[in-house]
Each structure stands twice: as structure tokens, then as C-alpha cells.
Design a protein around this motif. Structure first.
Motif, PDB file in Angstrom:
ATOM      1  N   LEU A  42      21.731 114.972  53.895  1.00  0.00           N
ATOM      2  CA  LEU A  42      22.012 114.785  55.328  1.00  0.00           C
ATOM      3  C   LEU A  42      23.262 113.931  55.517  1.00  0.00           C
ATOM      4  CD1 LEU A  42      18.580 114.246  57.112  1.00  0.00           C
ATOM      5  CD2 LEU A  42      20.221 116.080  57.485  1.00  0.00           C
ATOM      6  N   LYS A  43      23.393 112.870  54.719  1.00  0.00           N
ATOM      7  CA  LYS A  43      24.587 112.023  54.807  1.00  0.00           C
ATOM      8  C   LYS A  43      25.848 112.818  54.481  1.00  0.00           C
ATOM      9  CE  LYS A  43      22.441 107.610  53.660  1.00  0.00           C
ATOM     10  NZ  LYS A  43      22.383 106.513  52.681  1.00  0.00           N
ATOM     11  N   ILE A  44      25.763 113.645  53.461  1.00  0.00           N
ATOM     12  CA  ILE A  44      26.917 114.464  53.082  1.00  0.00           C
ATOM     13  C   ILE A  44      27.292 115.404  54.226  1.00  0.00           C
ATOM     14  CG2 ILE A  44      27.699 116.330  51.568  1.00  0.00           C
ATOM     15  CD1 ILE A  44      26.011 114.978  49.323  1.00  0.00           C
ATOM     16  N   VAL A  45      26.320 116.101  54.777  1.00  0.00           N
ATOM     17  CA  VAL A  45      26.583 117.052  55.866  1.00  0.00           C
ATOM     18  C   VAL A  45      27.192 116.330  57.065  1.00  0.00           C
ATOM     19  CG1 VAL A  45      25.501 118.612  57.530  1.00  0.00           C
ATOM     20  CG2 VAL A  45      24.877 118.744  55.119  1.00  0.00           C
ATOM     21  N   LYS A  46      26.659 115.176  57.410  1.00  0.00           N
ATOM     22  CA  LYS A  46      27.186 114.437  58.565  1.00  0.00           C
ATOM     23  C   LYS A  46      28.633 114.001  58.343  1.00  0.00           C
ATOM     24  CE  LYS A  46      22.958 112.810  60.681  1.00  0.00           C
ATOM     25  NZ  LYS A  46      22.229 111.629  61.160  1.00  0.00           N
ATOM     26  N   GLU A  84      16.702 115.262  64.886  1.00  0.00           N
ATOM     27  CA  GLU A  84      16.804 113.846  65.251  1.00  0.00           C
ATOM     28  C   GLU A  84      16.197 113.585  66.625  1.00  0.00           C
ATOM     29  OE1 GLU A  84      20.731 112.578  62.654  1.00  0.00           O
ATOM     30  OE2 GLU A  84      21.038 113.257  64.706  1.00  0.00           O
ATOM     31  N   ASP A  85      16.390 114.501  67.561  1.00  0.00           N
ATOM     32  CA  ASP A  85      15.780 114.371  68.895  1.00  0.00           C
ATOM     33  C   ASP A  85      14.260 114.374  68.805  1.00  0.00           C
ATOM     34  OD1 ASP A  85      18.285 114.262  70.037  1.00  0.00           O
ATOM     35  OD2 ASP A  85      18.246 116.318  70.817  1.00  0.00           O
ATOM     36  N   ILE A  86      13.714 115.233  67.962  1.00  0.00           N
ATOM     37  CA  ILE A  86      12.264 115.287  67.782  1.00  0.00           C
ATOM     38  C   ILE A  86      11.747 113.972  67.219  1.00  0.00           C
ATOM     39  CG2 ILE A  86      10.417 116.373  66.433  1.00  0.00           C
ATOM     40  CD1 ILE A  86      12.042 119.023  66.723  1.00  0.00           C
ATOM     41  N   VAL A  87      12.486 113.399  66.261  1.00  0.00           N
ATOM     42  CA  VAL A  87      12.097 112.103  65.696  1.00  0.00           C
ATOM     43  C   VAL A  87      12.111 111.031  66.778  1.00  0.00           C
ATOM     44  CG1 VAL A  87      12.810 110.271  64.109  1.00  0.00           C
ATOM     45  CG2 VAL A  87      12.829 112.648  63.353  1.00  0.00           C
ATOM     46  N   LEU A  88      13.164 111.002  67.572  1.00  0.00           N
ATOM     47  CA  LEU A  88      13.283 109.990  68.636  1.00  0.00           C
ATOM     48  C   LEU A  88      12.172 110.146  69.674  1.00  0.00           C
ATOM     49  CD1 LEU A  88      17.141 109.868  69.196  1.00  0.00           C
ATOM     50  CD2 LEU A  88      15.690 108.119  68.140  1.00  0.00           C
ATOM     51  N   GLU A  89      11.841 111.373  70.045  1.00  0.00           N
ATOM     52  CA  GLU A  89      10.761 111.597  71.016  1.00  0.00           C
ATOM     53  C   GLU A  89       9.427 111.109  70.465  1.00  0.00           C
ATOM     54  OE1 GLU A  89      10.698 115.704  72.195  1.00  0.00           O
ATOM     55  OE2 GLU A  89      12.687 115.591  73.076  1.00  0.00           O
TER      56      GLU A  89
END
Length: 92
Positions: free
Chosen positions: A18-22, A84-89
Motif C-alpha cells: 500500500l505504501k508503494i502504491v501510494k 480507507e473510507d470504510i475503515v474511517l466509518e
């Protein structure tokens, strides 16, 4: 279809990948810069890039002595944002 979708999701299911993709969100980056931004060995980063490449998330090109990676499809950003939105919700 399910197998290819599963391969993409599995490839993204590791924090280092994920870090690489970002890092690739803003365009191509030399693998040497990816290595310096992540606290893992070059061999480890290369292994993760191979998995991302196999899942067709990133693609690499060689320019002289350097290898650059970029996102193969910009929609991958939307997929990560959705997760990430699902995690935040779930945290509210």
C-alpha cells in the motif's frame, strides 16, 4: 473474473505494498526513491513490486540504468480510497 479481482485485492493487502502504491499516486518514481522512502531492504521492496506488477497494479520501465514504476490504472487510487473510507466509518 473473481480470480483476477482476488489477485488485485491480495496484492494490496500488505501495508508495504500500500505504501508503494501510494508513492506512485503522483506519477512514475525511480525504484531507488521507493527504496529510500520505505524502511525495507531493496530485495524486500523488489519482491513487493514483483507482486504488484504480477497483479497488473504497477508497471515498470527502464530508462538508462534506472527502473521507474507507475500505476497501470489510476482507478486503483479509488479502490484504496474506498477501503480507507470504510475503515474511517467503522471507527466512528
Amino acid at each position: 473474473m473473481e480470480e483476477k479481482t482476488s489477485e488485485i485485492l491480495k496484492a494490496l493487502a500488505h501495508p508495504v505494498r500500500l505504501k508503494i502504491v501510494k508513492q506512485l499516486y503522483d506519477g512514475p518514481i525511480c525504484v531507488c526513491h521507493i527504496n529510500s522512502n520505505i524502511e525495507y531492504s531493496q530485495a524486500n521492496v523488489s519482491k513487493h513490486l514483483k507482486i504488484l506488477k504480477s497483479a497488473k497494479i504497477v508497471e515498470g520501465t527502464k530508462e538508462g540504468m534506472f527502473r521507474y514504476y507507475k500505476l497501470k490504472n489510476e482507478k486503483i487510487k479509488d479502490l484504496i480510497k474506498l477501503a480507507e473510507d470504510i475503515v474511517l466509518e467503522g471507527e466512528t
